[in-house]
Design a protein around this motif. Sequence first.
Motif, PDB file in Angstrom:
ATOM      1  N   ARG A   1       0.889  -1.156   0.009  1.00 43.93           N
ATOM      2  CA  ARG A   1       0.070   0.157   0.022  1.00 43.93           C
ATOM      3  C   ARG A   1       0.910   1.295  -0.105  1.00 43.93           C
ATOM      4  N   ILE A   2       0.753   1.994  -0.819  1.00 43.09           N
ATOM      5  CA  ILE A   2       1.188   3.455  -0.902  1.00 43.09           C
ATOM      6  C   ILE A   2       0.096   4.660  -0.661  1.00 43.09           C
ATOM      7  N   SER A   3       0.270   5.597   0.252  1.00 43.81           N
ATOM      8  CA  SER A   3      -0.479   6.631   0.381  1.00 43.81           C
ATOM      9  C   SER A   3       0.326   8.075   0.352  1.00 43.81           C
ATOM     10  N   GLY A   4      -0.224   9.066  -0.286  1.00 44.33           N
ATOM     11  CA  GLY A   4       0.317  10.342  -0.267  1.00 44.33           C
ATOM     12  C   GLY A   4      -0.066  11.057  -1.260  1.00 44.33           C
ATOM     13  N   PRO A   5       0.759  12.338  -1.432  1.00 47.91           N
ATOM     14  CA  PRO A   5       0.601  13.135  -2.715  1.00 47.91           C
ATOM     15  C   PRO A   5       1.095  12.727  -3.894  1.00 47.91           C
ATOM     16  N   LYS A   6       2.154  11.976  -3.952  1.00 48.27           N
ATOM     17  CA  LYS A   6       3.079  11.436  -5.046  1.00 48.27           C
ATOM     18  C   LYS A   6       2.774   9.924  -5.155  1.00 48.27           C
ATOM     19  N   ALA A   7       1.723   9.287  -4.519  1.00 49.90           N
ATOM     20  CA  ALA A   7       1.682   7.969  -4.760  1.00 49.90           C
ATOM     21  C   ALA A   7       1.311   7.693  -6.261  1.00 49.90           C
TER      22      ALA A   7
END
Length: 456
Positions: free
Chosen positions: A23-29
């Motif tokens: 799982r990747i989360s954030g503005p640049k995901a």
Amino acid sequence: MSYTDTIIAMATPSGIGAIAVIRISGPKAISISDVLFQSIRNKKLIDQKSHTIHLGHIIENDKILDKVLVSIFKGPNSYTSEDIIEVSCHGSPYIQQQIIQLFLRHGCRMATAGEFTLRAFLNGKMDLSQAEAVADLIVSDSEAAHEIAMKQMRGGFSGEIEKLREELLNFASLIELELDFSQEDVEFADRTQFNELMNRISETLKKLIDSFALGNVIKNGIPIAIVGEPNVGKSTLLNALLNEERAIVSDIPGTTRDTVEDQISINGINFRFVDTAGIRETKDVVEKIGIERTFEKIDKAKLIIFLFDSPDFDKAELENIRNRYPNKNLLPICNKVDLLSNTEINQLKSEIPNTLFISAKAKKGISELEKELLLLIDSGVLSGDEIIVTNSRHYDALLKALEEIQKVKEGMDVGLASDLMAIDIRQTLFYLGEITGSVTTDDLLGNIFSNFCIGK
């Protein structure tokens, strides 16, 4: 720590499996994933709609690391309210680590424990009690624990707290307004209505506090100590309940030198059984330690099963247990009933009322014992709309809130000045706000989310 960068973690347990989810989360995901993912149809992830899945490869310098499925969840319609990418890859630990390291080299950082849920809380996707319910749901190992966690996740508990807080806040604002007009000696808050509100809040808080006794045992399992003289069949009973050979069974008295514990689920509720060392006078040092531990386990048990196997057992020991633990439920059980005559059974029924008769070896009477255990729990509340408190942090905050409410009520009874009452009202609001997260500190959040698993 910044909560505006892009984080990554395994969402599935480590180890070998058919698939794993990263799982990747954030503005640049999405933008980072777009660089590392090559769609089999040459799609750009950044151009795709939210809640879509795409097949392709994770590639590093033209080298294919794995064939994967990539799921896109664009904020704010995602778990964290941020852009989220979930990579479903093959379950090789080597592949998992290669993909994670690749994303780390391209601008992600490893998520801390519970950071995805923490971001969901910080971004307003859920309140603090709902976030804690996520952790409870993950570790729930019985139907009852699962049901309680689901109710809390849906906001039943926090809704009740926020309702109380809002009503109290309305009156608190009127009390505060009176302070601005203290020279005019006016009352904006109707004292009769305010008193009724205090009583209603007190009753609700008491009800929630009382529910913790049930909620705590459901969450952690109901501890039951099986005690009695040596060789009466305590280990055999434990094995019969578990339906497996968990404890060593022998005709030699004193076989069990230490406690043996295991749990079973009966009608969705976990019961933790403790097979203890037989209680008797002994000079054996090891057995003596085991008997001491028996009494330690009885101290922590919610129910004591006192097991005996004949009319000639030491009745004084049963009375000793009753007198030593007057506030605990005690269930007398006569084992080896198949070896007793009708006369002996009738004698025991008259001497020791409410005794269950079983044969642990033949598994006779075990279902009746299970029904008796379920009577300990008011499981009917689980199927209704009753709110059950399971979290010790919530329990502590409720106790403190009730204490402050009692101070407000006492102040009203003696005509305490508004400015002094306002102090206790603010404290009540503070403790209620701590439950839902309306009031938080970094230490509080750190303590709560550090107990989460990484990746959630």
